[in-house]
Design an enzyme around this catalytic site. Structure first.
Site, PDB file in Angstrom:
ATOM      1  CG  ASP A  16      -2.094  -0.855   1.103  1.00 24.67           C
ATOM      2  OD1 ASP A  16      -2.377  -1.447   0.143  1.00 24.67           O
ATOM      3  OD2 ASP A  16      -2.802  -0.853   2.312  1.00 24.67           O
ATOM      4  CG  ASN A  46      -5.057  -4.787   4.884  1.00 22.22           C
ATOM      5  OD1 ASN A  46      -3.829  -4.837   4.903  1.00 22.22           O
ATOM      6  ND2 ASN A  46      -5.764  -4.003   3.920  1.00 22.22           N
ATOM      7  CG  ASN A 187     -19.023  -1.424   1.079  1.00 18.38           C
ATOM      8  OD1 ASN A 187     -19.614  -1.620   0.283  1.00 18.38           O
ATOM      9  ND2 ASN A 187     -17.587  -0.898   1.013  1.00 18.38           N
ATOM     10  CB  THR A 223     -19.527  -2.756   7.072  1.00 20.07           C
ATOM     11  OG1 THR A 223     -19.389  -2.933   5.954  1.00 20.07           O
ATOM     12  CG2 THR A 223     -19.252  -4.007   7.846  1.00 20.07           C
ATOM     13  N   GLY A 225     -20.825   1.795   7.936  1.00 15.44           N
ATOM     14  CA  GLY A 225     -19.822   3.050   8.065  1.00 15.44           C
ATOM     15  C   GLY A 225     -20.056   3.424   9.460  1.00 15.44           C
ATOM     16  CG  ASP A 256      -9.541  -4.883   4.577  1.00 17.59           C
ATOM     17  OD1 ASP A 256     -10.452  -5.659   4.263  1.00 17.59           O
ATOM     18  OD2 ASP A 256      -8.463  -4.499   3.951  1.00 17.59           O
TER      19      ASP A 256
END
Ligand code: RIB
Length: 306
Positions: A16, A46, A187, A223, A225, A256
């Site tokens: 990354d 991750n 997400n 998920t 946020g 992750d």
């Protein structure tokens, strides 16, 4: 079996390269950034670090180039106590990700090039069937080809291993794959891509969750946020609140962190809702630090906040 791990993760490792700046430059523009971090990344990589730091014996299946970024992966797994199940090739380079992090809000944008890990295929996954079958929890995502992810889920399901599928980044998924998932963890964007339901509220997430259940998943863990995550199955539909955080530094890799911690908690026998709460705290800690894998929380840090 030697090298047996409770959590086995199939996915990509990349380096990354994170650039921190107040905004993204427009085409043709150069702007000054405030920080730069080079470190280990890739969603699977991750998640493996998150699971290991959260206390699970962890194995990671991937494909690397024989280069400096590949070395970064090998050093990371050695330092984190992760058992590496790695095919290392001379033919392809290890991948990399460009990450823009807004240095005010911590929000991010990512371009990922999987490199050698883009060559993970079903035959390679078959070679690690003994490790997958001996795990308690198997985790995969969609940064490597979907056929490889599906093969991993098939092997895990046949071996009675709990299956956790993180369908990221968003792409089409075969009907067979849904039926192989004990847990699916999209997400909001990914949930919309998989179900056609635009997810902006908890009720939207419930509707998307119902579509995922109808497709054959055991539990949808969507998920959301800052809102947290919706844990949704035929018996329970409960919002797991996001952990309270003083200052968000970098949200990259929070999903992750959630997946890795959830897998670790399931593997040690936590009830699924308790495992999701543990995962939410792990994700909350990760956003207070720069970077992805290096930002993952330790078991002690999570326990303090439980
Ligand atoms: O989820 C964050 C990750 O996505 C980053 O580490 C980047 O490598 C991309 O794969």
């Amino acid at each position: 079996m030697a090298g047996q791990s409770d959590v086995v993760i199939l996915g990509i490792f990349v380096a990354d390269l994170a650039f921190y700046a107040p905004r993204m430059p427009v085409i043709g523009e150069t702007i000054a950034g405030s920080n730069f971090v080079l470190g280990p990344g890739g969603k699977g990589g991750n998640q493996a670090v998150a699971a290991a730091r959260a206390g699970a014996t962890t194995g990671f299946i991937t494909r690397l180039g024989a280069d400096n970024f590949g070395e970064l992966g090998l050093k990371t797994w050695a330092a984190e106590g992760i058992t590496a199940h790695v095919d290392q090739v001379e033919t392809d380079p290890t991948g990399a990700a460009f990450i823009f992090v807004n240095d005010v809000t911590g929000e991010n944008s990512v371009i990922v090039v999987p490199g050698a890990a883009g060559g993970i295929d079903a035959a390679m996954v078959d070679g690690y069937a003994p490790q997958i079958s001996a795990a308690k929890v198997f985790v995969t995502q969609l940064e490597q080809p979907a056929a490889a992810a599906q093969r991993g889920l098939e092997i895990a399901r046949a071996g009675g291993v709990i299956t956790l599928f993180n369908p990221a980044p968003a792409e089409d998924v075969s009907d067979e794959m849904f039926a192989l998932c004990d847990y699916i963890t999209p997400n909001e964007t990914e949930a919309e891509a998989l179900t056609g339901v635009k997810v902006e509220t908890v009720e939207d997430a419930r509707r998307a969750g119902d579509v995922l259940l109808a497709k054959g998943v055991g539990t949808a863990l969507i998920t959301l946020g800052e809102t947290g995550a919706l844990f949704h199955n035929r018996d329970v539909s409960e919002v797991i609140a996001a952990a309270k955080v003083d200052k968000v530094v970098d949200t990259t890799g929070a999903g992750d962190a959630f997946n890795g911690c959830f897998a670790a908690a399931l593997a040690r026998g936590d009830a699924p809702l308790a495992a999701a709460r543990f995962a939410s705290i792990g994700a909350g800690i990760s956003v207070t630090r720069a970077g992805t894998a290096p930002a993952m929380a330790s078991l002690a840090e999570i326990n303090v906040k439980m």
